[in-house]
Design an enzyme around this catalytic site. Structure first.
Site: not given
Ligand code: HDD
Length: 671
Positions: A49, A122, A313
């Site tokens: 993202h 999402n 978060h």
């Molecule tokens: Fe995630 C970012 C949505 C599964 C780990 N995620 C991130 C963002 C969105 C989502 C919208 C961007 C937020 C922003 O604009 O700052 N993610 C989802 C959805 C998931 C999902 C809808 C499944 C239902 N994500 C998911 C899993 C993991 C992560 C299973 C790890 C275990 N996601 C992250 C992250 C991010 C992230 C690496 C990258 C930047 C952040 O968190 O702030 O921690």
């Protein structure tokens, strides 16, 4: 202008030198400060993202949700809860194009009086994997391949599809990403989903499982693939520009919040596991209750300070909202704080203005990088007597967060429940719910993506995998990419369909649609102006496109200002095209490759096209020959083509044209 120490700066263009042509001096503290700050301007982009942009707004609940949850921001219809939303793509880098095929992030921070609540969702209601431990593998597979860092912002490569074929829980979400949902027309026209099963808990302690939905008031609409690919070059900022400009114009994006709820006692009544993030709760089985509306009405002031530094978060909850045991959600609850520590440089990111709660917050956490607040006093521990135990924990009645006391029994195992094993029924449900044109788009997307995969073996594995979803789909993909059509009959037996999944059944509205009005000197002022006025009255945004900027003069000497040229605009950036009459204007448009291509592309992308009088000839020059010669005094309307000849009053024409624009696309048109 001052230095960061507040010293007034007398000069900002020349470094301090020993002589006009001499070396720069170490002593030049202003140069050093300016350069050092610049050298440190970047922070790590998000691992996923990375490409995103946001806006501010507010949320209002329609009626009290007291029966279901004690969350304060869902109690009082008179309360406006401030929100910040960040939309994003998932795979691409920060500088990648907006219109790539991908899921879109839809993350909302509610600044409630009980603390920040983040709904980090999402635009697709399911996820690729069932257990968070697989997330690093999934992301490694769709990111550019490590040996050559290609391709950017795209799943159309070997490693992603190899992951898909070897992790078949991906089937359902792959269907969604290959569908039109993967290429939205606008952030304003896509749904949002919390994806996981959460819990609502009311003030009696009664809990229900809940899924969250955002429903865009303008309906759910998409681009076509060819258009999305072209826009990626013509305007890589297409979605963020659309969001920004809409808000600037006062066309505030609106989304209704919906919830699906399941009573705890009904947890096992479904033919899927409600803890499995690869499953939807079909809306026809579990209706979506619309509970409120979010309006985005203010652009950011600074993208870095807000979109880049915002830290979402799923674990940021408020009393009345709790988690379920979905193993994907459970893993997310760890990952998001962890990522902010590296991304935002330490544990005090909650003090960055965009992340700060609007309610007071105090505890004994102190120090660390970038601490902004100055904690006063001697005591930084709990419990204490020196400060009379202040700050002290709050009781549940006082609003203290108490986790839902779910009874858990089990053995420690690295395992997945058998109830998570069915990967194909809902993928088939999705397929069954598509219209013919939506199915064609899915086949086209698979052919495009797999057509770029080099390994024949991977291509074959994927086709064999989707043979478990639908044999016809698998055969069509196979034909397009030159691998064997599977012979085994393993197709899912799911016969159900869910009309809510098809975009054909979405809300249709002409509001905020953009129409390109093509004209040159000698255009018909009546044709152009009166139609444009009527479009504007319907909330449509017309823009005049011509060969050069400046003023164009009509056949009767009236003037109109050009908004964009054929060089700076392109039909892919508009929802519809209108060619008004005027002999001289039409002749010039007919002789120009740019204007003919403009009209032809709009036609190929199934968009509404309107033409008046001589404007019809421009369509014919573009090989659009459906409009008959003898429409004298009439309005013609078929397959999104609307034309009129020698009609004084353009009311009927405009009405038909607006209807054609409202329809979004005209799939019945054979291209
Ligand atoms: Fe995630 C970012 C949505 C599964 C780990 N995620 C991130 C963002 C969105 C989502 C919208 C961007 C937020 C922003 O604009 O700052 N993610 C989802 C959805 C998931 C999902 C809808 C499944 C239902 N994500 C998911 C899993 C993991 C992560 C299973 C790890 C275990 N996601 C992250 C992250 C991010 C992230 C690496 C990258 C930047 C952040 O968190 O702030 O921690």
């Amino acid at each position: 202008m001052t230095t960061n120490q507040g010293l007034k700066i007398s000069e900002d263009e020349h470094s301090l030198k020993a002589g006009e042509r001499g070396p720069t001096l170490m002593e030049d503290f202003h140069f050093r400060e300016k350069m050092t700050h610049f050298d440190h301007e970047r922070i790590p982009e998000r691992i996923v993202h990375a490409r995103g942009n946001g806006a501010h707004g507010y949320f209002e609940v329609y009626e009290s949700m007291k029966e279901y949850t004690k969350a304060k921001f869902l109690q009082d219809p008179d309360v406006k809860t401030p929100v910040f939303v960040r939309f994003s793509t998932v795979a691409g880098s920060k500088g990648s194009a907006d219109t790539v095929r991908d899921a879109r992030g839809f993350a909302t921070k509610f600044y409630t009086e009980e603390g920040n609540y983040d709904l980090v969702g999402n635009n697709i209601p399911v996820f690729f994997i069932q257990d968070a431990i697989k997330f690093p593998d999934l992301v490694h597979s769709f990111k550019p391949e490590p040996h050559n860092e290609m391709p950017q912002a795209s799943t159309a490569h070997d490693t992603f599809w190899d992951f898909v074929a070897n992790n078949q829980e991906t089937a359902h979400m792959v269907m969604w990403t290959m569908s039109d949902r993967g290429i939205p027309r606008s952030y304003r026209m896509m749904e949002g989903f919390g994806v996981h099963t959460f819990r609502f808990v009311n003030d009696q302690g009664k809990a229900r499982f809940v899924k969250f939905h955002w429903k865009p008031v303008l309906g759910v609409h998409s681009l076509v693939l060819d258009e999305a690919l072209t826009i990626a070059g013509k305007d890589p900022d297409y979605h963020r520009r659309d969001l920004w400009e809409s808000i600037e114009m006062g066309n505030y994006p609106e989304y209704e919040l919906g919830v699906q709820m399941i009573d705890e006692e009904d947890e096992f009544k479904f033919d899927f596991d409600i803890l499995d993030a690869t499953k939807i709760w079909p809306e026809e089985d579990v209706p979506v209750k619309i509970i409120g509306k979010m309006t985005l009405n203010r652009n950011q002031d600074n993208v870095f300070a807000e979109s880049e530094q915002v830290a979402f978060h799923p674990g940021h909850v408020v009393p009345g909202i709790d988690f379920s045991n979905d193993p994907l959600l459970q893993g997310r609850l760890f990952s998001y704080t962890d990522t902010q520590l590296i991304r935002l440089g330490g544990p005090n990111f909650h003090e960055i203005p965009i992340n700060r709660p609007v309610c007071p917050f105090h505890n004994h956490q102190n120090d660390g990088y970038h601490r902004m607040t100055i904690n006063t006093g001697q005591v930084s521990y709990h419990k204490n007597s020196l400060l009379n135990n202040d700050p002290r924990p709050a009781s549940e009645e006082e609003g203290g967060y108490v986790h839902y006391q779910e009874k858990i029994e089990g053995r420690k195992v690295r395992a997945r429940s058998e109830s998570f094993e069915d990967h194909f029924s809902q993928a088939k449900l999705f397929w069954n719910s598509m219209t013919e044109s939506e199915k064609e788009h899915i086949i086209g997307a698979f052919r495009f993506e797999l057509g770029k995969v080099k390994s024949k073996d991977v291509q074959q594995q994927v086709v064999d995998m989707f043979n478990h979803v639908d044999a016809g789909l698998a055969a069509e993909i196979a034909k397009g990419i030159g691998v064997d059509i599977p012979v085994e009959n393993v197709e899912s037996s799911c016969m159900k369909s869910s009309p809510a999944l098809s975009q054909e059944n979405t809300v249709k509205s002409p509001k905020t649609r953009k129409v390109a009005v093509l004209l040159e000197d000698g255009f018909s002022y009546v044709d152009a102006k009166s139609a444009m006025e009527k479009l504007e009255n319907a909330g449509i945004v017309p823009e005049v496109i011509s060969s050069a900027l400046g003023i164009k003069t009509s056949e009767d000497g009236k003037e109109i200002e050009v908004d964009k040229t054929f060089l700076t605009a392109d039909s892919v950036l508009y929802d519809a095209v209108y060619v008004p009459g005027g002999k001289q204007s039409a002749e010039k448009l007919k002789a120009s490759f740019d204007s003919i291509a403009f009209v032809a592309h709009a036609y190929n992308h199934f968009k509404a096209i309107g033409a008046g009088n001589e404007g019809i000839q421009v369509l014919r020059e573009a090989n659009i020959n459906e409009i008959p010669m003898d429409i004298e005094g009439k309005v013609y309307f078929e397959k999104g083509l609307v034309a009129t000849q020698n009609v004084n009053d353009l009311t009927a024409f405009s009405q038909e044209f607006i209807q054609a624009i409202t329809a979004h696309r005209h799939w019945s048109r054979a291209v």
